[in-house]
Design a protein around this motif. Sequence first.
Motif, PDB file in Angstrom:
ATOM      1  N   ALA A   1     -15.633   5.622  -8.620  1.00 26.00           N
ATOM      2  CA  ALA A   1     -14.673   5.378  -7.615  1.00 26.00           C
ATOM      3  C   ALA A   1     -13.377   4.312  -7.907  1.00 26.00           C
ATOM      4  CB  ALA A   1     -15.135   4.998  -6.036  1.00 26.00           C
ATOM      5  N   PRO A   2     -12.161   4.804  -8.131  1.00 30.95           N
ATOM      6  CA  PRO A   2     -11.248   3.719  -8.460  1.00 30.95           C
ATOM      7  C   PRO A   2     -10.732   2.806  -7.354  1.00 30.95           C
ATOM      8  CG  PRO A   2     -10.340   6.132  -7.722  1.00 30.95           C
ATOM      9  CD  PRO A   2     -11.553   6.057  -7.738  1.00 30.95           C
ATOM     10  N   GLU A   3     -10.365   1.764  -7.934  1.00 30.98           N
ATOM     11  CA  GLU A   3      -9.603   0.840  -7.066  1.00 30.98           C
ATOM     12  C   GLU A   3      -8.371   0.575  -7.374  1.00 30.98           C
ATOM     13  OE1 GLU A   3     -11.825  -2.812  -6.165  1.00 30.98           O
ATOM     14  OE2 GLU A   3     -13.774  -1.711  -5.805  1.00 30.98           O
ATOM     15  N   LEU A   4      -7.255   1.156  -6.560  1.00 28.29           N
ATOM     16  CA  LEU A   4      -6.031   1.106  -7.229  1.00 28.29           C
ATOM     17  C   LEU A   4      -5.279  -0.051  -6.441  1.00 28.29           C
ATOM     18  CD1 LEU A   4      -5.105   5.017  -7.072  1.00 28.29           C
ATOM     19  CD2 LEU A   4      -6.074   3.486  -9.032  1.00 28.29           C
ATOM     20  N   PRO A   5      -4.245  -0.834  -7.259  1.00 34.42           N
ATOM     21  CA  PRO A   5      -3.630  -1.836  -6.519  1.00 34.42           C
ATOM     22  C   PRO A   5      -2.782  -1.392  -5.416  1.00 34.42           C
ATOM     23  CG  PRO A   5      -3.401  -1.802  -8.843  1.00 34.42           C
ATOM     24  CD  PRO A   5      -4.047  -0.538  -8.542  1.00 34.42           C
TER      25      PRO A   5
ATOM     26  N   ALA B   1       1.151   7.448 -16.696  1.00 32.86           N
ATOM     27  CA  ALA B   1       2.121   7.320 -15.587  1.00 32.86           C
ATOM     28  C   ALA B   1       2.213   6.086 -15.049  1.00 32.86           C
ATOM     29  CB  ALA B   1       1.778   8.634 -14.648  1.00 32.86           C
ATOM     30  N   ARG B   2       3.294   5.991 -14.454  1.00 32.17           N
ATOM     31  CA  ARG B   2       3.714   4.554 -13.450  1.00 32.17           C
ATOM     32  C   ARG B   2       3.704   4.868 -12.104  1.00 32.17           C
ATOM     33  NH1 ARG B   2       9.370   1.505 -14.717  1.00 32.17           N
ATOM     34  NH2 ARG B   2       9.391   0.306 -12.644  1.00 32.17           N
ATOM     35  N   TYR B   3       3.394   4.188 -11.292  1.00 35.60           N
ATOM     36  CA  TYR B   3       3.260   4.454  -9.954  1.00 35.60           C
ATOM     37  C   TYR B   3       3.515   3.069  -9.064  1.00 35.60           C
ATOM     38  CZ  TYR B   3       0.498   8.613 -11.208  1.00 35.60           C
ATOM     39  OH  TYR B   3      -0.084   9.815 -11.655  1.00 35.60           O
ATOM     40  N   ALA B   4       4.207   3.372  -7.871  1.00 34.23           N
ATOM     41  CA  ALA B   4       4.359   2.247  -6.725  1.00 34.23           C
ATOM     42  C   ALA B   4       3.334   2.052  -6.024  1.00 34.23           C
ATOM     43  CB  ALA B   4       5.780   2.885  -6.143  1.00 34.23           C
ATOM     44  N   PRO B   5       2.867   1.279  -5.378  1.00 34.24           N
ATOM     45  CA  PRO B   5       1.838   0.897  -4.618  1.00 34.24           C
ATOM     46  C   PRO B   5       1.591   2.084  -3.426  1.00 34.24           C
ATOM     47  CG  PRO B   5       2.781  -0.936  -4.576  1.00 34.24           C
ATOM     48  CD  PRO B   5       3.852  -0.194  -5.313  1.00 34.24           C
TER      49      PRO B   5
ATOM     50  N   ALA C   1      -1.538   9.315  -7.539  1.00 31.12           N
ATOM     51  CA  ALA C   1      -2.446   8.578  -8.636  1.00 31.12           C
ATOM     52  C   ALA C   1      -3.707   9.066  -8.516  1.00 31.12           C
ATOM     53  CB  ALA C   1      -2.258   7.087  -8.290  1.00 31.12           C
ATOM     54  N   LEU C   2      -4.317   9.404  -7.232  1.00 31.24           N
ATOM     55  CA  LEU C   2      -5.587   9.854  -7.135  1.00 31.24           C
ATOM     56  C   LEU C   2      -5.749  11.313  -7.984  1.00 31.24           C
ATOM     57  CD1 LEU C   2      -6.624   8.409  -3.812  1.00 31.24           C
ATOM     58  CD2 LEU C   2      -7.512   7.796  -5.901  1.00 31.24           C
ATOM     59  N   ARG C   3      -4.546  12.067  -7.683  1.00 28.74           N
ATOM     60  CA  ARG C   3      -4.824  13.437  -8.125  1.00 28.74           C
ATOM     61  C   ARG C   3      -4.514  13.277  -9.713  1.00 28.74           C
ATOM     62  NH1 ARG C   3      -1.304  14.572  -3.557  1.00 28.74           N
ATOM     63  NH2 ARG C   3       0.675  14.502  -4.939  1.00 28.74           N
ATOM     64  N   GLN C   4      -3.927  12.334 -10.219  1.00 28.66           N
ATOM     65  CA  GLN C   4      -4.040  12.278 -11.836  1.00 28.66           C
ATOM     66  C   GLN C   4      -5.278  12.061 -12.151  1.00 28.66           C
ATOM     67  OE1 GLN C   4      -1.301   9.612 -13.680  1.00 28.66           O
ATOM     68  NE2 GLN C   4      -2.640   9.505 -15.368  1.00 28.66           N
TER      69      GLN C   4
ATOM     70  N   GLN D   1      -3.960  -0.436 -15.284  1.00 28.03           N
ATOM     71  CA  GLN D   1      -3.194  -1.561 -15.391  1.00 28.03           C
ATOM     72  C   GLN D   1      -2.231  -1.921 -14.496  1.00 28.03           C
ATOM     73  OE1 GLN D   1      -2.221  -0.584 -19.455  1.00 28.03           O
ATOM     74  NE2 GLN D   1      -3.692  -1.851 -20.381  1.00 28.03           N
ATOM     75  N   PRO D   2      -1.730  -3.330 -14.290  1.00 26.53           N
ATOM     76  CA  PRO D   2      -0.747  -3.533 -13.510  1.00 26.53           C
ATOM     77  C   PRO D   2       0.368  -3.237 -14.434  1.00 26.53           C
ATOM     78  CG  PRO D   2      -1.683  -5.780 -14.340  1.00 26.53           C
ATOM     79  CD  PRO D   2      -2.922  -4.298 -14.752  1.00 26.53           C
ATOM     80  N   TYR D   3       1.373  -2.674 -13.782  1.00 25.40           N
ATOM     81  CA  TYR D   3       2.807  -2.454 -14.516  1.00 25.40           C
ATOM     82  C   TYR D   3       3.459  -3.843 -14.743  1.00 25.40           C
ATOM     83  CZ  TYR D   3       7.209  -0.756 -16.261  1.00 25.40           C
ATOM     84  OH  TYR D   3       8.142  -0.411 -17.009  1.00 25.40           O
TER      85      TYR D   3
END
Length: 291
Positions: free
Chosen positions: A119-123, A142-146, A152-155, A169-171
């Motif tokens: 299970a991912p924990e995204l910033p 890919a780069r994502y905004a919060p 991002a979860l679909r990726q 990773q943090p951008y």
Amino acid sequence: MARIALVTYRVGEDGGPVDADLPLLVEGIERLGARADVVVWDDPDVDWSAYDLAVVRSTWDYSWRRDEFLAWTERCAAATRLANPPGVIRWSTDKRYLGELAEAGVPIVPTAYVPPGAAPELPADRAFVIKPTSSAGARYAARYAPAEQDVALRQLARMHDEGLTAMVQPYVDGIDVSGERAVLFYGGRFLHAIRKGAVLSAGVAFDARKVPHPSLEPWEPTEAEFAVAERALAAVPGGPEQLLYARVDLVDGADGRPCVMELELVEPNLFLSAVHPGSVDAVAEAIVKSA
């Protein structure tokens, strides 16, 4: 006469990057009295034992076929000397090595790993990047905004369906200001360095084709960049003396100091034709000496 294989890949019908440095290296090696052949790594008709040295030059499809590629490195190394060695290539094709560098005290871009089933924990408070642990040319990055967590979860779901472990990773905002620097070594010596612009733009899909080296220019590394690069290479299992070539990609971290984005010990673009044609002779000499 030494016989050297410069190992590349077969560009597919849908296109792909062309290694513009290969003709320069063939000419440089043959000026020194050796023979250089450009060969494709998965060509079943190549007799690798006919070569004194095989140099992995631009096998730019390996990340799609990692297991097959690694099996080839073992077969090739059993027939001739392969640079870099199979153990180094295996280690370097899985970016979980960044965790090992961090444990060795090398500053890196903070990285979390999300294998299939985890299970991912995204910033939720800053932009972030998702990419595979085995990739090249910003593939599946890919780069994502919060606020883009759903995308991002679909990726991540797509990557996990394909059996890929993801990195989160943090951008690093500093890349938009000071760019990304690559410090290159060949034959155990500093060769040259480049700086390039940010590869990942906001809103570009992870499976879109990207320009992996935008806004290239020559760069003179700082003492701090040299120090981080040397610390990173010293942490490579087996030591840096086994490396014919190495590229250390650096960005400025949140504290403004250089940190490692990644090591390229497999098939680094050397930026000879594009930025540093004056380095061709040094690379050719190191290859012939190794052979």
